[in-house]
Every structure is written in C-alpha cells, then in structure tokens.
Scaffold this motif. Structure first.
Motif, PDB file in Angstrom:
ATOM      1  N   GLY A  36      -0.943  18.637 -19.668  1.00 13.45           N
ATOM      2  CA  GLY A  36      -1.862  19.739 -19.396  1.00 13.45           C
ATOM      3  C   GLY A  36      -1.346  20.524 -18.221  1.00 13.45           C
ATOM      4  O   GLY A  36      -0.138  20.760 -18.092  1.00 13.45           O
ATOM      5  N   SER A 157     -14.526  13.297 -21.178  1.00 18.56           N
ATOM      6  CA  SER A 157     -13.393  12.691 -21.859  1.00 18.56           C
ATOM      7  C   SER A 157     -13.767  12.199 -23.255  1.00 18.56           C
ATOM      8  O   SER A 157     -13.858  10.990 -23.507  1.00 18.56           O
ATOM      9  CB  SER A 157     -12.847  11.525 -21.026  1.00 18.56           C
ATOM     10  OG  SER A 157     -11.745  10.934 -21.648  1.00 18.56           O
ATOM     11  N   PRO A 174      -8.722  14.695 -25.400  1.00 20.24           N
ATOM     12  CA  PRO A 174      -8.775  15.804 -24.439  1.00 20.24           C
ATOM     13  C   PRO A 174      -9.586  15.388 -23.213  1.00 20.24           C
ATOM     14  O   PRO A 174     -10.487  14.550 -23.307  1.00 20.24           O
ATOM     15  CB  PRO A 174      -9.482  16.914 -25.221  1.00 20.24           C
ATOM     16  CG  PRO A 174     -10.264  16.205 -26.259  1.00 20.24           C
ATOM     17  CD  PRO A 174      -9.487  14.969 -26.612  1.00 20.24           C
ATOM     18  N   LEU A 176     -11.324  16.942 -19.399  1.00 21.99           N
ATOM     19  CA  LEU A 176     -11.626  17.953 -18.390  1.00 21.99           C
ATOM     20  C   LEU A 176     -12.101  17.229 -17.150  1.00 21.99           C
ATOM     21  O   LEU A 176     -13.053  16.440 -17.197  1.00 21.99           O
ATOM     22  CB  LEU A 176     -12.699  18.910 -18.895  1.00 21.99           C
ATOM     23  CG  LEU A 176     -13.207  19.952 -17.882  1.00 21.99           C
ATOM     24  CD1 LEU A 176     -12.081  20.890 -17.458  1.00 21.99           C
ATOM     25  CD2 LEU A 176     -14.373  20.737 -18.466  1.00 21.99           C
ATOM     26  N   GLN A 177     -11.421  17.475 -16.045  1.00 21.32           N
ATOM     27  CA  GLN A 177     -11.751  16.821 -14.773  1.00 21.32           C
ATOM     28  C   GLN A 177     -11.975  17.909 -13.731  1.00 21.32           C
ATOM     29  O   GLN A 177     -11.076  18.702 -13.429  1.00 21.32           O
ATOM     30  CB  GLN A 177     -10.606  15.909 -14.369  1.00 21.32           C
ATOM     31  CG  GLN A 177     -10.776  15.249 -13.029  1.00 21.32           C
ATOM     32  CD  GLN A 177      -9.566  14.409 -12.685  1.00 21.32           C
ATOM     33  OE1 GLN A 177      -9.152  13.553 -13.447  1.00 21.32           O
ATOM     34  NE2 GLN A 177      -8.982  14.673 -11.531  1.00 21.32           N
ATOM     35  N   THR A 183      -8.902  21.357 -10.687  1.00 25.05           N
ATOM     36  CA  THR A 183      -9.369  21.110 -12.046  1.00 25.05           C
ATOM     37  C   THR A 183      -8.188  20.665 -12.890  1.00 25.05           C
ATOM     38  O   THR A 183      -7.111  21.267 -12.823  1.00 25.05           O
ATOM     39  CB  THR A 183      -9.993  22.368 -12.669  1.00 25.05           C
ATOM     40  OG1 THR A 183     -11.158  22.743 -11.919  1.00 25.05           O
ATOM     41  CG2 THR A 183     -10.390  22.127 -14.122  1.00 25.05           C
ATOM     42  N   TYR A 184      -8.397  19.603 -13.653  1.00 24.23           N
ATOM     43  CA  TYR A 184      -7.377  19.153 -14.596  1.00 24.23           C
ATOM     44  C   TYR A 184      -7.876  19.368 -16.018  1.00 24.23           C
ATOM     45  O   TYR A 184      -9.005  18.994 -16.360  1.00 24.23           O
ATOM     46  CB  TYR A 184      -7.047  17.675 -14.395  1.00 24.23           C
ATOM     47  CG  TYR A 184      -6.220  17.111 -15.541  1.00 24.23           C
ATOM     48  CD1 TYR A 184      -4.875  17.440 -15.664  1.00 24.23           C
ATOM     49  CD2 TYR A 184      -6.792  16.287 -16.497  1.00 24.23           C
ATOM     50  CE1 TYR A 184      -4.118  16.963 -16.722  1.00 24.23           C
ATOM     51  CE2 TYR A 184      -6.038  15.791 -17.551  1.00 24.23           C
ATOM     52  CZ  TYR A 184      -4.711  16.136 -17.661  1.00 24.23           C
ATOM     53  OH  TYR A 184      -3.966  15.667 -18.714  1.00 24.23           O
ATOM     54  N   VAL A 185      -7.043  19.993 -16.836  1.00 24.82           N
ATOM     55  CA  VAL A 185      -7.329  20.171 -18.253  1.00 24.82           C
ATOM     56  C   VAL A 185      -6.110  19.689 -19.022  1.00 24.82           C
ATOM     57  O   VAL A 185      -4.984  20.143 -18.767  1.00 24.82           O
ATOM     58  CB  VAL A 185      -7.616  21.644 -18.610  1.00 24.82           C
ATOM     59  CG1 VAL A 185      -7.903  21.789 -20.101  1.00 24.82           C
ATOM     60  CG2 VAL A 185      -8.788  22.167 -17.794  1.00 24.82           C
TER      61      VAL A 185
END
Length: 207
Positions: A36, A157, A174, A176-177, A183-185
């Motif tokens: 990502g 998650s 997938p 999303l954090q 932000t992690y995607v």
C-alpha cells in the motif's frame, strides 16, 4: 515482542494438537505480505467462536521511503552494495486487537468474510535532523537520526478467507489504519494455519 509472539505461537500449536471438531472454539495463525502506501508484514493469532464471531491479536510492521529525504541525498557506494540496507525509511509498527463477525459465502464454508475492526498501539519512527556531509562518496552524504513517537490507531481490517482444508487456507485482507499522525491503506495476501473449520461429517444409515 519476540516473547509475546513466541507465546502466541505456542498456544496456537498446543490447541491445534487437540481434536476440536465438535467444539465451538477454533484457533489459527495468519501471516501476510502487505502492499500500500507502506509495505510490510503482518502476523496474528485468531480465535473464532461458534463459526460466527472472531477475535484477532496481531503485530504488523511497515516501511516506506522516507518522505523527509533531502532531494540530493545519496546512499553512497557502501549502502548501494548492500542493496539499500541501512538507508533511512519511515517505519510504522502496530500491536493490535480486533473483533468481528464471520459470514459464510458458500455452503461448504470454504469462502467466508471476516469483518473486523479494533484498535492498535502504533509506534512511528521517521528520520530527521538531516546534516549534509561534504565530499562523501563511500558512505551516505547526510547524517540523520530517527524520531520516535507513539499513538493509538483505529483499525479496519475485513478479511476474505479461503479455508481450503481444515488446517490450511489463504486470505485477502484490505486494511485501513487511521491515527492522528499517519494513515495506512493497503492490502495483504497471506496464509492461514490451524483449526480453520469443522470437519464435514457424513451420515450413515444402518439397516
């Protein structure tokens, strides 16, 4: 960290040695490579109750090229020969716990969606304090040091799981954090090991 992961692995192995076919509890390991806006690895221990509810405890480590890298940064001859090892990068690691619901997508239970969300304790390390070195060729032309800080992240998650057998499977996940700093995607592709689903039972009629 290594002691915690070793303990989790030990618990999963011990539980998978017992016949769990008739039980409501299932335990298994998940591990993946994720891509990502960072790249990294994920490792987690999963618990499923009654094939409906899930709990996941895991660790993830991600890196990316340092966003603060000076435009004229050079790794030098030595680092280039080491394939970039030791070069500065942005790092983000998490200890996380999530809970969710299992939805079977086919009758055999070989495709299912594990919708989960939760919280993560996030450690961020990023290089800074760049100081240029003149006439540098063998080594990098800047000195620098890591800045480290911690925060709390919201983790979304969902995981599409394929329990190919009772003890092995694959998944697509997938993630999303979100936290106040980063932000992690991304998406992970990985494997599952342990007690994934119940054994299909055959019914025989005695005449």
């Amino acid at each position: 960290m290594s002691r915690i992961l070793s303990l989790l692995l030990f618990l999963v192995i011990i539980n998978s040695l017992h016949a769990q076919t008739e039980l409501r509890h299932a335990y298994y390991l998940g591990s993946d490579v994720s891509l990502g806006n960072y790249v990294g690895l994920d490792l987690d221990v999963n618990y499923i109750y009654s094939e409906k509810y899930s709990l996941r405890v895991g660790y993830s480590g991600h890196v990316r090229k340092a966003t603060s890298l000076p435009y004229d940064y050079s790794a030098g001859l030595v680092n280039s020969m080491l394939f970039g090892l030791g070069q500065p990068d942005d790092q983000m690691e998490n200890f996380m716990i999530t809970a969710g619901k299992i939805y079977k997508l086919n009758q055999k239970g070989t495709i299912r969606m594990n919708l989960s969300f939760g919280l993560g304790y996030t450690t961020i390390r990023e290089p800074g304090n760049w100081q240029r070195i003149e006439n540098s060729f063998l080594v990098e032309n800047y000195t620098w040091n890591y800045k480290k800080y911690n925060t709390v992240s919201l983790i979304l998650s969902p995981r599409l799981e394929f329990p190919l057998t009772r003890l092995f499977g694959l998944y697509l996940s997938p993630m999303l954090q979100i936290n106040k700093d980063r932000t992690y995607v991304g998406v992970g592709i990985g494997s599952l090991w342990g007690q994934l689903r119940k054994r299909n039972r055959t019914v025989s009629n005695d005449n």
